[in-house]
Design a protein around this motif. Structure first.
Motif, short mmCIF file in Angstrom:
data_model
loop_
_atom_site.label_atom_id
_atom_site.label_comp_id
_atom_site.label_asym_id
_atom_site.label_seq_id
_atom_site.Cartn_x
_atom_site.Cartn_y
_atom_site.Cartn_z
N MET A 34 -2.29 1.08 -20.59
CA MET A 34 -1.37 1.39 -19.48
C MET A 34 -0.81 0.11 -18.88
O MET A 34 0.37 0.02 -18.59
N LEU A 35 -1.67 -0.86 -18.68
CA LEU A 35 -1.22 -2.11 -18.09
C LEU A 35 -0.25 -2.84 -18.99
O LEU A 35 0.78 -3.33 -18.55
N LYS B 261 -9.79 -2.23 -2.48
CA LYS B 261 -8.53 -1.96 -3.19
C LYS B 261 -8.33 -3.02 -4.25
O LYS B 261 -8.82 -4.15 -4.12
N THR B 262 -7.56 -2.69 -5.27
CA THR B 262 -7.26 -3.63 -6.34
C THR B 262 -5.81 -4.08 -6.26
O THR B 262 -5.00 -3.50 -5.53
N VAL B 263 -5.49 -5.10 -7.03
CA VAL B 263 -4.11 -5.58 -7.10
C VAL B 263 -3.20 -4.43 -7.51
O VAL B 263 -2.11 -4.25 -6.95
N SER B 264 -3.62 -3.61 -8.46
CA SER B 264 -2.78 -2.49 -8.90
C SER B 264 -2.55 -1.48 -7.78
O SER B 264 -1.48 -0.87 -7.71
N ALA C 229 -5.93 -10.99 -19.68
CA ALA C 229 -5.78 -11.71 -18.40
C ALA C 229 -4.99 -10.87 -17.40
O ALA C 229 -5.33 -10.82 -16.21
N LEU C 230 -3.96 -10.20 -17.87
CA LEU C 230 -3.17 -9.34 -16.99
C LEU C 230 -3.98 -8.12 -16.55
O LEU C 230 -3.95 -7.74 -15.38
N TYR D 183 -4.81 -7.10 -12.58
CA TYR D 183 -4.47 -5.82 -11.96
C TYR D 183 -5.70 -5.01 -11.56
O TYR D 183 -5.65 -4.23 -10.62
N ASN D 184 -6.83 -5.21 -12.22
CA ASN D 184 -8.06 -4.52 -11.87
C ASN D 184 -8.91 -5.30 -10.87
O ASN D 184 -9.97 -4.82 -10.45
#
Length: 152
Positions: A6-7, A122-125, A40-41, A45-46
């Motif tokens: 998904m990411l 909360k996460t970055v996503s 890394a991405l 996001y997580n």
């Protein structure tokens, strides 16, 4: 949590398009020698957010902040101390107009408006999702997106 697939399919383009555009206000050809992709991405996001700072800076071509005549975003701090700017604007991203940029590339014109402790809840996503994928100067702009990010 977001899966790697998904990411990679939806969010890689968001980060790639954003990198290099937030420090001075966007436009031009971004410098992409610090793009993230793959694992890394996904990690970014997580990553849990521990601190969030709503920030404003002057619009490109001006030297002052006057209410909505400014640009805003949220700088998040992760457990490892790294900081990332999450903000939105017209044509900032490809799959989403809310983008993530390494905060090291922010100009000195940014000032803190509000600070909140998220303690890893909360996460970055989550912040990217709260910012919203679309941009509209009147109906869903940077100020509305950054306010939603801080209220989660």
């Amino acid at each position: 949590m977001f899966s790697s697939n998904m990411l990679l399919s939806a969010l890689t383009l968001t980060l790639l398009a954003a990198v290099g555009e937030s420090s001075i206000g966007g436009g031009g050809t971004p410098n992409r020698n610090y793009d993230l992709s793959g694992p890394a991405l996904t990690r970014l996001y997580n990553s849990p957010v521990y601190k969030a700072e709503r920030m404003k800076r002057p619009l490109e071509g001006t030297s002052f902040v006057l209410g909505p005549l400014s640009h805003s975003g949220v700088r998040v701090t992760l457990r490892d101390g790294t900081r990332w700017l999450i903000h939105k604007g017209g044509n900032y991203g490809i799959s989403s107009q809310t983008v993530v940029t390494d905060a090291r590339h922010m100009s000195p014109g940014w000032t803190i408006v509000k600070t909140a402790d998220f303690e890893g809840r909360k996460t970055v996503s989550d912040f990217v999702a709260a910012g919203g994928s679309d941009y509209s100067l009147i109906f869903d702009n940077c100020h509305m997106g950054s306010n939603r990010m801080m209220k989660q």
